[in-house]
Scaffold this motif. Structure first.
Motif, PDB file in Angstrom:
ATOM      1  N   HIS A  82       0.872  -1.326   0.108  1.00 50.97           N
ATOM      2  CA  HIS A  82       0.052  -0.080   0.020  1.00 50.97           C
ATOM      3  C   HIS A  82       0.863   1.177  -0.009  1.00 50.97           C
ATOM      4  O   HIS A  82       0.508   2.306  -0.826  1.00 50.97           O
ATOM      5  N   ARG A  86       0.853   4.424  -2.569  1.00 50.96           N
ATOM      6  CA  ARG A  86       0.131   5.498  -2.216  1.00 50.96           C
ATOM      7  C   ARG A  86       1.272   6.794  -2.135  1.00 50.96           C
ATOM      8  O   ARG A  86       0.929   8.002  -2.411  1.00 50.96           O
ATOM      9  N   ARG A 277     -13.838  -4.146   4.704  1.00 50.66           N
ATOM     10  CA  ARG A 277     -12.638  -4.546   5.220  1.00 50.66           C
ATOM     11  C   ARG A 277     -12.900  -6.217   5.331  1.00 50.66           C
ATOM     12  O   ARG A 277     -14.110  -6.293   5.536  1.00 50.66           O
ATOM     13  N   HIS A 334      -5.955   4.267   4.946  1.00 53.68           N
ATOM     14  CA  HIS A 334      -6.785   4.563   3.772  1.00 53.68           C
ATOM     15  C   HIS A 334      -7.339   5.976   3.641  1.00 53.68           C
ATOM     16  O   HIS A 334      -8.163   6.083   2.813  1.00 53.68           O
ATOM     17  N   CYS A 336      -8.658   9.692   3.048  1.00 54.48           N
ATOM     18  CA  CYS A 336      -8.840   9.847   1.762  1.00 54.48           C
ATOM     19  C   CYS A 336      -7.586  10.712   1.449  1.00 54.48           C
ATOM     20  O   CYS A 336      -7.345  11.686   2.261  1.00 54.48           O
TER      21      CYS A 336
HETATM   22  C1  HEM Z   1     -10.985  15.503  -5.128  1.00 57.54           C
HETATM   23  C2  HEM Z   1     -11.609  14.512  -4.498  1.00 57.54           C
HETATM   24  C3  HEM Z   1     -11.079  13.154  -4.019  1.00 57.54           C
HETATM   25  C4  HEM Z   1     -10.038  12.404  -4.454  1.00 57.54           C
HETATM   26  C5  HEM Z   1      -8.998  12.657  -5.493  1.00 57.54           C
HETATM   27  C6  HEM Z   1      -9.900  11.384  -3.556  1.00 57.54           C
HETATM   28  C7  HEM Z   1      -9.131  10.351  -3.621  1.00 57.54           C
HETATM   29  C8  HEM Z   1      -9.135   8.982  -2.830  1.00 57.54           C
HETATM   30  C9  HEM Z   1      -8.265   8.074  -2.988  1.00 57.54           C
HETATM   31  C10 HEM Z   1      -6.999   7.973  -3.931  1.00 57.54           C
HETATM   32  C11 HEM Z   1      -8.356   7.268  -1.836  1.00 57.54           C
HETATM   33  C12 HEM Z   1      -7.658   5.875  -1.582  1.00 57.54           C
HETATM   34  C13 HEM Z   1      -6.512   6.202  -0.410  1.00 57.54           C
HETATM   35  C14 HEM Z   1      -5.760   4.873   0.067  1.00 57.54           C
HETATM   36  O1  HEM Z   1      -6.577   3.736  -0.233  1.00 57.54           O
HETATM   37  O2  HEM Z   1      -5.005   4.998   0.405  1.00 57.54           O
HETATM   38  C15 HEM Z   1      -9.717   7.628  -0.893  1.00 57.54           C
HETATM   39  C16 HEM Z   1      -9.973   7.104   0.003  1.00 57.54           C
HETATM   40  C17 HEM Z   1     -11.120   7.551   0.660  1.00 57.54           C
HETATM   41  N1  HEM Z   1     -11.840   8.687   0.177  1.00 57.54           N
HETATM   42 FE1  HEM Z   1     -11.431   9.976  -1.231  1.00 57.54          FE
HETATM   43  N2  HEM Z   1     -10.971  11.305  -2.783  1.00 57.54           N
HETATM   44  C18 HEM Z   1     -11.874  12.347  -3.043  1.00 57.54           C
HETATM   45  C19 HEM Z   1     -12.815  12.853  -2.354  1.00 57.54           C
HETATM   46  C20 HEM Z   1     -13.760  12.181  -1.546  1.00 57.54           C
HETATM   47  C21 HEM Z   1     -14.872  12.580  -0.769  1.00 57.54           C
HETATM   48  C22 HEM Z   1     -15.630  13.927  -1.320  1.00 57.54           C
HETATM   49  C23 HEM Z   1     -15.037  11.595  -0.044  1.00 57.54           C
HETATM   50  C24 HEM Z   1     -16.529  11.607   0.952  1.00 57.54           C
HETATM   51  C25 HEM Z   1     -17.102  12.770   1.354  1.00 57.54           C
HETATM   52  C26 HEM Z   1     -14.145  10.663   0.127  1.00 57.54           C
HETATM   53  C27 HEM Z   1     -14.116   9.674   0.879  1.00 57.54           C
HETATM   54  C28 HEM Z   1     -13.194   8.495   0.826  1.00 57.54           C
HETATM   55  C29 HEM Z   1     -13.069   7.203   1.839  1.00 57.54           C
HETATM   56  C30 HEM Z   1     -14.113   6.980   2.838  1.00 57.54           C
HETATM   57  C31 HEM Z   1     -11.865   6.869   1.516  1.00 57.54           C
HETATM   58  C32 HEM Z   1     -11.262   5.527   2.171  1.00 57.54           C
HETATM   59  C33 HEM Z   1     -11.598   4.325   1.526  1.00 57.54           C
HETATM   60  C34 HEM Z   1     -11.244   3.098   2.427  1.00 57.54           C
HETATM   61  O3  HEM Z   1     -10.868   3.164   3.335  1.00 57.54           O
HETATM   62  O4  HEM Z   1     -11.452   1.995   1.884  1.00 57.54           O
HETATM   63  N3  HEM Z   1     -13.099  11.120  -0.853  1.00 57.54           N
HETATM   64  N4  HEM Z   1      -9.988   8.970  -1.681  1.00 57.54           N
END
Ligand code: HEM
Length: 389
Positions: A82, A86, A277, A334, A336
């Motif tokens: 990971h 990342r 998970r 993970h 965001c």
């Molecule tokens: C510009 C907008 C966004 C981008 C580029 C983005 C990108 C990402 C990426 C690449 C991950 C994966 C990180 C990893 O696995 O290490 C992630 C995880 C996550 N993002 Fe975003 N995100 C964005 C907006 C949002 C928004 C608006 C929300 C919710 C309000 C959100 C909720 C989450 C959540 C809950 C995870 C965790 C997933 C997990 O743990 O399985 N994201 N995001």
């Protein structure tokens, strides 16, 4: 402890899960939910614990649908693997880098989108503002200048369809395979010509041991992460602000109030409602036995309304002292990557909309948020006073 079992159907969890989540929480921080085929974690402390302990609760499992469509990525790996996926994306997404690459662009784009609908005196915010802004920002991030936003959205829709097909047990449709191939071709040629100071150039320069195929999988995940969720985040905020009757002028003049309202909207209706998970070993959460291999679904929507952390959790109250404890962007390895960019887009879009004279909700044509995984209102209609040219 006997196994707590709850019976919300997928339909209940999709339409309005909050009463069911509260009822589970009143007896235990998690319960086995047959319709999900796994544990549903609804307590705040238990949710944080699961998300922080990737050694026991991993994303790295063959059942994970996204990896079956785009291949292994940061979203579907844990531990050292990971980190490898990342790491190249961390520096381009810091608050500083986000500001440098995006502030002017987001402002121009949000202003343009709002100006385009202003003469009509009304608009449906999700399709007219939130979706196009989120897609334009990802187009900008990926540097795909030659590809128009409409094309990007078509590929995106096809890839989302593939994830849905795999989730429901079918194979990847041919159209989705072609869409993924076209997207990766476009990204490949962009990387080849990207300047080091561009967003994608910065990523490619620090890709380390990632192969170009692996890098493309991570970029596809960015596309997923960046569009659907941000569209929901903006749409849900506009609904909350206008329904609660906040004074637009106060929100425009008090940045702190708008920022607090954004966090509170994320708390009340997180655009990504759950994260999955898989247990790597037998363990226990709050005295409940979890067995190796079991699915553990963390309900961010449930944790965000835990009354042990948030008093009167169903109320929209931007004055809460502990808003930053909301879990909409997850926690742990993970967490965001795009949270700063998503907040910037949401704040900028809200400011552009709130500046419209007499802006107000049209409740008759607005629908409540829904969705099992991604929760948003399908339509938020807003009206304002048309200015005479
Ligand atoms: C510009 C907008 C966004 C981008 C580029 C983005 C990108 C990402 C990426 C690449 C991950 C994966 C990180 C990893 O696995 O290490 C992630 C995880 C996550 N993002 Fe975003 N995100 C964005 C907006 C949002 C928004 C608006 C929300 C919710 C309000 C959100 C909720 C989450 C959540 C809950 C995870 C965790 C997933 C997990 O743990 O399985 N994201 N995001």
């Amino acid at each position: 402890m006997t196994t707590p079992v709850a019976w919300p159907t997928l339909d209940v969890l999709t339409r309005d899960p909050h009463p069911a989540l509260a009822s589970i929480r009143s007896t235990a921080p998690l319960a086995w939910v047959d319709s999900l085929g796994g544990w549903l974690v609804v307590g705040h402390a238990a949710a944080v614990r699961v998300m922080r302990d990737a050694g026991t609760f991993t994303v790295d499992d063959p059942r994970f649908s996204t990896s079956r469509v785009v291949g292994p990525s940061m979203l579907s790996t844990d531990g050292a693997e990971h980190d490898r996926h990342r790491q190249p994306f961390v520096s381009p997404f810091t608050p500083r880098s986000t500001r440098a690459h995006f502030v002017d662009f987001v402002d121009t784009e949000a202003t343009r989108l709002v100006a385009a609908v202003a003469p009509a005196g009304e608009a449906e915010i999700r399709t007219a503002i939130a979706g196009p802004l989120a897609a334009a920002c990802m187009q900008r991030a990926l540097g795909l200048k030659a590809i128009d936003v409409g094309q990007l959205l078509t590929w995106y829709t096809d890839i989302v369809a593939a994830v849905a097909a795999v989730t429901s047990g079918s194979g990847v449709p041919e159209g989705s395979r072609l869409a993924y191939a076209a997207l990766t071709d476009a990204v490949r040629s962009t990387i080849a010509t990207a300047g080091a100071s561009s967003f994608l150039g910065e990523v490619a320069a620090t890709a380390g041991t990632l192969t170009s195929t692996e890098l493309l999988s991570d970029i596809a995940v960015l596309l997923f992460g960046g569009i659907e969720t941000t569209e929901g985040m903006i749409t849900n905020l506009v609904l909350h602000l206008l329904r609660e009757g906040f004074d637009p002028a106060a929100l425009l003049h008090e940045n702190d109030l708008l920022d607090a309202a954004i966090e509170e909207s994320l708390r009340l209706e997180p655009a990504a409602a759950v994260v999955d998970r898989y247990a790597t070993r037998d363990s226990e959460i709050a005295g409940v036995r979890i067995r190796r291999g079991e699915l553990v679904v963390v309900s961010l929507a449930g944790a965000n309304r835990d009354p042990a952390v948030f008093e009167h959790p169903d109320r929209f109250d931007p004055g809460r002292p502990n808003l930053r404890k909301q879990l909409a962007f997850a926690q742990g390895p993970h967490v965001c990557l795009g949270a700063h960019l998503a907040r910037l887009e949401t704040r900028t879009a809200a400011r552009a909309l709130l500046a419209l004279p007499g802006v107000r909700l049209d409740p008759a044509r607005t629908v409540e948020p829904s969705g099992l995984v991604f929760r948003k209102s399908a339509a938020v209609w807003v009206r304002w006073n048309r200015t005479v040219p």
